[in-house]
Design a protein around this motif. Structure first.
Motif, PDB file in Angstrom:
ATOM      1  N   LEU A 103      25.537  34.252 112.295  1.00 11.44           N
ATOM      2  CA  LEU A 103      24.285  34.526 111.585  1.00 11.44           C
ATOM      3  C   LEU A 103      24.534  35.160 110.221  1.00 11.44           C
ATOM      4  O   LEU A 103      23.962  34.737 109.215  1.00 11.44           O
ATOM      5  CB  LEU A 103      23.393  35.443 112.422  1.00 11.44           C
ATOM      6  CG  LEU A 103      22.753  34.837 113.658  1.00 11.44           C
ATOM      7  CD1 LEU A 103      22.046  35.919 114.480  1.00 11.44           C
ATOM      8  CD2 LEU A 103      21.776  33.737 113.283  1.00 11.44           C
ATOM      9  N   PHE A 104      25.377  36.183 110.188  1.00 10.81           N
ATOM     10  CA  PHE A 104      25.631  36.876 108.925  1.00 10.81           C
ATOM     11  C   PHE A 104      26.307  35.970 107.894  1.00 10.81           C
ATOM     12  O   PHE A 104      26.039  36.078 106.702  1.00 10.81           O
ATOM     13  CB  PHE A 104      26.475  38.133 109.146  1.00 10.81           C
ATOM     14  CG  PHE A 104      25.712  39.276 109.750  1.00 10.81           C
ATOM     15  CD1 PHE A 104      24.480  39.667 109.257  1.00 10.81           C
ATOM     16  CD2 PHE A 104      26.235  39.985 110.825  1.00 10.81           C
ATOM     17  CE1 PHE A 104      23.777  40.726 109.802  1.00 10.81           C
ATOM     18  CE2 PHE A 104      25.549  41.046 111.380  1.00 10.81           C
ATOM     19  CZ  PHE A 104      24.314  41.416 110.876  1.00 10.81           C
ATOM     20  N   GLU A 106      26.486  32.339 107.989  1.00 14.11           N
ATOM     21  CA  GLU A 106      25.764  31.094 107.708  1.00 14.11           C
ATOM     22  C   GLU A 106      24.371  31.313 107.123  1.00 14.11           C
ATOM     23  O   GLU A 106      23.932  30.532 106.291  1.00 14.11           O
ATOM     24  CB  GLU A 106      25.668  30.237 108.973  1.00 14.11           C
ATOM     25  CG  GLU A 106      27.012  29.807 109.514  1.00 14.11           C
ATOM     26  CD  GLU A 106      27.819  28.964 108.532  1.00 14.11           C
ATOM     27  OE1 GLU A 106      27.221  28.147 107.796  1.00 14.11           O
ATOM     28  OE2 GLU A 106      29.053  29.131 108.501  1.00 14.11           O
ATOM     29  N   TYR A 107      23.663  32.340 107.567  1.00 13.28           N
ATOM     30  CA  TYR A 107      22.275  32.526 107.141  1.00 13.28           C
ATOM     31  C   TYR A 107      22.089  33.604 106.083  1.00 13.28           C
ATOM     32  O   TYR A 107      21.133  33.555 105.321  1.00 13.28           O
ATOM     33  CB  TYR A 107      21.384  32.811 108.356  1.00 13.28           C
ATOM     34  CG  TYR A 107      21.297  31.627 109.276  1.00 13.28           C
ATOM     35  CD1 TYR A 107      20.470  30.548 108.976  1.00 13.28           C
ATOM     36  CD2 TYR A 107      22.077  31.563 110.420  1.00 13.28           C
ATOM     37  CE1 TYR A 107      20.412  29.444 109.803  1.00 13.28           C
ATOM     38  CE2 TYR A 107      22.021  30.464 111.261  1.00 13.28           C
ATOM     39  CZ  TYR A 107      21.182  29.408 110.952  1.00 13.28           C
ATOM     40  OH  TYR A 107      21.129  28.306 111.767  1.00 13.28           O
ATOM     41  N   PHE A 108      22.988  34.580 106.053  1.00 16.84           N
ATOM     42  CA  PHE A 108      22.865  35.637 105.058  1.00 16.84           C
ATOM     43  C   PHE A 108      23.920  35.526 103.961  1.00 16.84           C
ATOM     44  O   PHE A 108      23.916  36.298 103.017  1.00 16.84           O
ATOM     45  CB  PHE A 108      22.934  37.016 105.722  1.00 16.84           C
ATOM     46  CG  PHE A 108      21.766  37.293 106.623  1.00 16.84           C
ATOM     47  CD1 PHE A 108      20.525  37.607 106.099  1.00 16.84           C
ATOM     48  CD2 PHE A 108      21.905  37.225 108.002  1.00 16.84           C
ATOM     49  CE1 PHE A 108      19.442  37.856 106.934  1.00 16.84           C
ATOM     50  CE2 PHE A 108      20.839  37.471 108.840  1.00 16.84           C
ATOM     51  CZ  PHE A 108      19.596  37.777 108.301  1.00 16.84           C
ATOM     52  N   GLY A 109      24.838  34.598 104.092  1.00 16.24           N
ATOM     53  CA  GLY A 109      25.825  34.325 103.060  1.00 16.24           C
ATOM     54  C   GLY A 109      26.910  35.374 102.890  1.00 16.24           C
ATOM     55  O   GLY A 109      27.556  35.427 101.854  1.00 16.24           O
ATOM     56  N   LEU A 110      27.133  36.213 103.909  1.00 15.48           N
ATOM     57  CA  LEU A 110      28.185  37.221 103.800  1.00 15.48           C
ATOM     58  C   LEU A 110      29.547  36.595 104.041  1.00 15.48           C
ATOM     59  O   LEU A 110      29.680  35.628 104.780  1.00 15.48           O
ATOM     60  CB  LEU A 110      27.962  38.338 104.820  1.00 15.48           C
ATOM     61  CG  LEU A 110      26.703  39.190 104.683  1.00 15.48           C
ATOM     62  CD1 LEU A 110      26.638  40.221 105.794  1.00 15.48           C
ATOM     63  CD2 LEU A 110      26.635  39.862 103.326  1.00 15.48           C
ATOM     64  N   ALA A 115      30.741  40.585 107.051  1.00 11.74           N
ATOM     65  CA  ALA A 115      29.954  40.292 108.244  1.00 11.74           C
ATOM     66  C   ALA A 115      30.491  41.048 109.461  1.00 11.74           C
ATOM     67  O   ALA A 115      29.733  41.409 110.366  1.00 11.74           O
ATOM     68  CB  ALA A 115      29.955  38.787 108.519  1.00 11.74           C
TER      69      ALA A 115
END
Length: 147
Positions: A103-104, A106-110, A115
């Motif tokens: 999630l971190f 793929e979706y938040f770009g970290l 992450a």
């Protein structure tokens, strides 16, 4: 009033357990990481096998430290059952780690290095709360009888 006195005595104990569990977790992570690197780099084992050796060793160490150093109470009298539950909680933590990392990233770009920070904090707290609640606390009946 009695409940308040019992609660006020429980809070420092939980904080102490949390601190000691943090120390045990750091020791387990150090063992896990060092075995991963040693097995992979020095002995040429594949990354998945080296990671499994490191993870398993870290899990065993944090279990031993949990029963010897961290927690005073134990619910199970059967070590094999207790260790199996301890390991299952660890595997649930691994699943949460994989999910949060995904999630971190793929979706938040970290980047993975960033992450891993919130993920590690969340999984540490998850492992502590669930292990303490399910494995290393007094059973409800015994706790009431001794209160």
């Amino acid at each position: 009033m009695r409940a308040l006195v019992t609660l006020s005595g429980a809070v420092p104990r939980v904080i102490g357990d949390l601190f000691k569990y943090g120390l045990a977790s750091v020791a387990a992570l150090a063992l896990d990481y060092s075995l991963l690197l040693t097995c992979h780099r020095a002995f040429g084992l594949s990354y998945p096998i080296a990671a499994a050796i490191g993870f398993s060793s870290g899990l065993a160490l944090v279990y031993l430290l949990s029963i010897w150093f961290v927690f005073e109470d134990r619910r199970s009298v059967r070590p094999s059952l207790e260790f199996s539950a301890f390991m299952a909680i660890g595997l649930a933590g691994l699943l949460i780690t994989e999910t949060l990392m995904h999630l971190f990233i793929e979706y938040f770009g970290l980047v993975p290095e960033l992450a891993k920070l919130p993920t590690s904090g969340f999984v540490f707290l998850f492992n502590f709360v669930v292990r303490r609640g399910l494995l290393f606390s007094r059973p409800a009946l015994r706790a009431r009888a001794s209160a």
